[in-house]
Design a protein around this motif. Structure first.
Motif, PDB file in Angstrom:
ATOM      1  N   GLY A   1       0.658  -1.372  -0.069  1.00 50.28           N
ATOM      2  CA  GLY A   1       0.000  -0.077   0.164  1.00 50.28           C
ATOM      3  C   GLY A   1       0.941   1.573  -0.331  1.00 50.28           C
ATOM      4  N   THR A   2       0.093   2.805  -0.041  1.00 53.67           N
ATOM      5  CA  THR A   2       0.760   3.787  -0.476  1.00 53.67           C
ATOM      6  C   THR A   2      -0.445   4.538   0.129  1.00 53.67           C
ATOM      7  N   LEU A   3       0.695   5.456   1.073  1.00 52.26           N
ATOM      8  CA  LEU A   3      -0.485   6.286   2.194  1.00 52.26           C
ATOM      9  C   LEU A   3       0.222   8.243   1.195  1.00 52.26           C
ATOM     10  N   VAL A   4      -0.587   9.298   0.662  1.00 49.50           N
ATOM     11  CA  VAL A   4       0.134  10.526   0.205  1.00 49.50           C
ATOM     12  C   VAL A   4      -1.219  11.202   1.284  1.00 49.50           C
ATOM     13  N   ALA A   5      -0.043  12.171   2.295  1.00 48.65           N
ATOM     14  CA  ALA A   5      -1.191  13.260   2.652  1.00 48.65           C
ATOM     15  C   ALA A   5      -0.114  14.548   2.964  1.00 48.65           C
TER      16      ALA A   5
END
Length: 619
Positions: free
Chosen positions: A346-350
């Motif tokens: 997975g990946t997460l951009v904030a």
């Protein structure tokens, strides 16, 4: 211009120079001597040049050849300005242009050639001052390059985003080599892969007492060649140096730093010199020239006996270097890394919702640049945020009753909902919250293709915004039929990146879509890197009524995905699943932090919940 190209340019202009020198004087005898001497010097036909001087031909030849070596020059070029005769003496005024090679500056100076008659033949009166007016007997020319240490990439608080790493700088002190110079350089060239002639000319052009760095090795590479280097010590010195080269999270964004190799030297073609550190990827590569600056260069004269400096003939200060200031936040990055670490992939951009600044990019078994910023993924029903903007503007109310069957066909396109079907009394808001693709697709006839396109562009999808690293802004195809509109509302023919969707969430939260930013200083990356647009696109306000409706709908979205709600604090968002591709989305916000999470075979909403929980309760 590269060294090879400069040499070629000098060779090409030689004929023109010769013609200029031949045709600019009326006095043929002195003119011939000036022409032959300067053309011979320029073309490295030192025999021809020496034949036109009154000194010992061997001495003249050696001095002219040494001048090129002492300066490590790629070429000399000359332009005669005037010729003045007074009795049996003549003086030629000329301009010299010396290419110091390796992307160093061009050195330009003016000088004179004194001539007199020797047995009825014009000859150049030989002395060391023929090479340069300030050069005297017992002296030589030399070049002293120097550079500043590599600067850091830092987060929004000024904290360094790399840790010290050890590099091994290998070099020599010319005066200590003596007659073994060629032998030592040959062995070092075999070890490093750098061209022997380039290393040799660098040694010969440097002041004899200076440490001349010739190559830099990372730890692993140094261990491989350590024994071979030991065989030519103490002639060769190794200086361990701790430099900011090991990236901290987000590592792919910050980028790795390595030593310059023969291969990267050719590819870069920039101001690097063997021994410099080079950004391999990420911001370290995009801002290589800014982080390293350019080499300070001095042309000096040295005393041949003592090796001490006599005078500085010319100095170029070089371009100053500096740190790269980013919008990244280390605490937010820790929360992002902790959240994605529990996923299978997975990946997460904030992003900061009120500004569009990228705060963190987390990834596991996915790329922070390749997937999080630049990935091209189907949006699924996460795109219903954007579609809802168009639908509400077209008159569809969140309270509109919709059926949510397991299957539906719209304009020939088939849609299947694998979740729990709702009661007949379900609303548009409830279908949005649960991601009921069959209900959402049924609204295709209620909105025009142009309305969907305008809403997509208003949220930055397909708009020409850029970052200093490769990023994907999204893509929606031309929509003609009801089937194509239905597929767009369901996000089936729309491609986006996690960054694109984080900006969508930020727009709903803040009331304005803003282009993203990752670096606050300097203004733009190096010319050879991924370029920023000349002017970023303008911010786009969200219709207040639409924003109010979307906020309520995304509040309901979290209610349908309770795993996104962790601890205190209200989370707003929507989850979407693409079962056929085993992908899951969560797009939403808490406070001023907007996120997009994309996972494979994992719960995206739960990942977002862990992120917000870690952000509120940092370790």
């Amino acid at each position: 211009m590269s060294r090879a190209r400069r040499i070629l340019a000098a060779a090409v202009t030689l004929t023109a120079a010769s013609m200029t020198l031949t045709g600019c004087f009326e006095e043929p005898s002195a003119h011939d001597a000036v022409r032959d001497f300067l053309v011979g010097w320029q073309s490295e036909d030192y025999e021809l040049a020496a034949s036109r001087a009154d000194g010992d031909p061997a001495v003249v030849r050696k001095a002219l050849e040494a001048a090129k070596l002492d300066l490590d020059a790629a070429s000399f070029r000359f332009r005669v300005k005037s010729l003045n005769r007074q009795g049996d003496a003549t003086t030629a005024q000329f301009g010299a242009e010396v290419d110091l090679g390796e992307n160093s500056p061009l050195w330009e100076y003016e000088s004179t050639l004194p001539l007199h008659l020797v047995n009825g033949v014009w000859k150049v009166r030989w002395s060391q001052s023929v090479l340069h007016p300030q050069l005297k007997d017992g002296q030589r020319l030399a070049v002293r390059p120097s550079s500043e240490p590599r600067q850091k990439v830092v987060d929004r608080t000024g904290e360094a985003l790399q840790r010290p790493g050890r590099l091994y700088v290998v070099g020599v002190t010319p005066s200590a080599l003596g007659d073994e110079t060629s032998s030592v350089v040959k062995q070092l060239a075999a070890i490093t892969g750098f061209a022997e002639d380039r290393l040799l000319s660098r040694v010969r052009s440097s002041p004899p007492g200076d440490f001349v760095q010739l190559a830099t090795f990372g730890r692993d590479r140094y261990l491989q060649v350590q024994q071979k280097i030991a065989e030519i010590r103490p002639k060769v010195h190794v200086q361990p140096q701790d430099q900011p080269v090991d990236p901290a999270p987000p590592r792919d964004i910050v980028g790795k730093v390595g030593a310059l190799t023969p291969e990267t030297e050719v590819k870069l073609g920039g101001p690097q010199r063997a021994g410099d550190s080079v950004g391999r990827n990420g911001l370290q590569k995009a801002y290589q020239n800014h982080l390293t600056g350019s080499t300070k260069t001095q042309v000096i004269t040295l005393d041949l006996k003592t090796g001490e400096d006599v005078a500085v003939l010319k100095e170029w200060p070089g371009r100053p270097n500096g740190p790269v200031h980013t919008t990244l936040d280390s605490l937010t990055q820790q929360a992002a890394d902790a959240a994605v670490s529990t996923t299978q992939s997975g990946t997460l951009v904030a992003v900061k919702a009120s500004t569009g600044e990228v705060l963190a990019v987390g990834a596991k078994d996915m790329g922070q640049v390749k997937d999080a910023l630049g990935g091209k993924y189907p949006a699924g029903t996460a795109f219903s945020i954007v579609a809802a903007d168009a639908l509400i503007k077209a008159g569809v109310k969140p309270s509109q009753r919709l059926r949510c069957p397991a299957e539906r066909t719209v304009g020939g396109a088939r849609f299947v909902f694998t979740g729990q079907t709702q009661q007949p009394a379900a609303t548009f808001q409830e279908s949005f919250a649960s991601g009921c693709v069959t209900a959402l697709a049924s609204l295709a006839r209620r909105v025009g293709a142009e309305q969907l396109k305008r809403s997509a562009e208003a949220y930055g999808i397909g708009v020409n915004w850029q970052l200093p690293l490769k990023a994907f802004t999204g893509k929606m195809p031309s929509l003609v039929t009801d089937a194509e509109k239905a597929q767009a509302i369901a996000g089936q023919n729309v491609e986006v990146s996690p960054l694109t969707m984080a900006l969508v969430a930020a727009a709903v939260k803040s009331g304005t879509w803003r282009p993203p930013s990752l670096v606050t200083s300097p203004d733009r990356p190096d010319p050879a890197a991924e370029q920023l647009a000349t002017k970023p696109p303008a911010s786009v306000p969200v219709d207040p009524a639409v924003r109010t409706a979307l906020t309520a709908m995304m509040k309901a979205g979290v209610a349908s995905s309770p795993s996104a709600q962790a601890g205190a604090g209200r989370v707003y968002g929507v989850a979407a699943a693409l079962p056929s591709q085993q992908l899951g989305w969560f797009v939403g916000w808490q406070g001023d932090v907007a996120v997009a999470v994309l996972t494979k075979n994992s719960d995206a909403a739960a990942t977002a919940g862990r992120f917000f929980g870690a952000l509120r309760n940092p370790r």
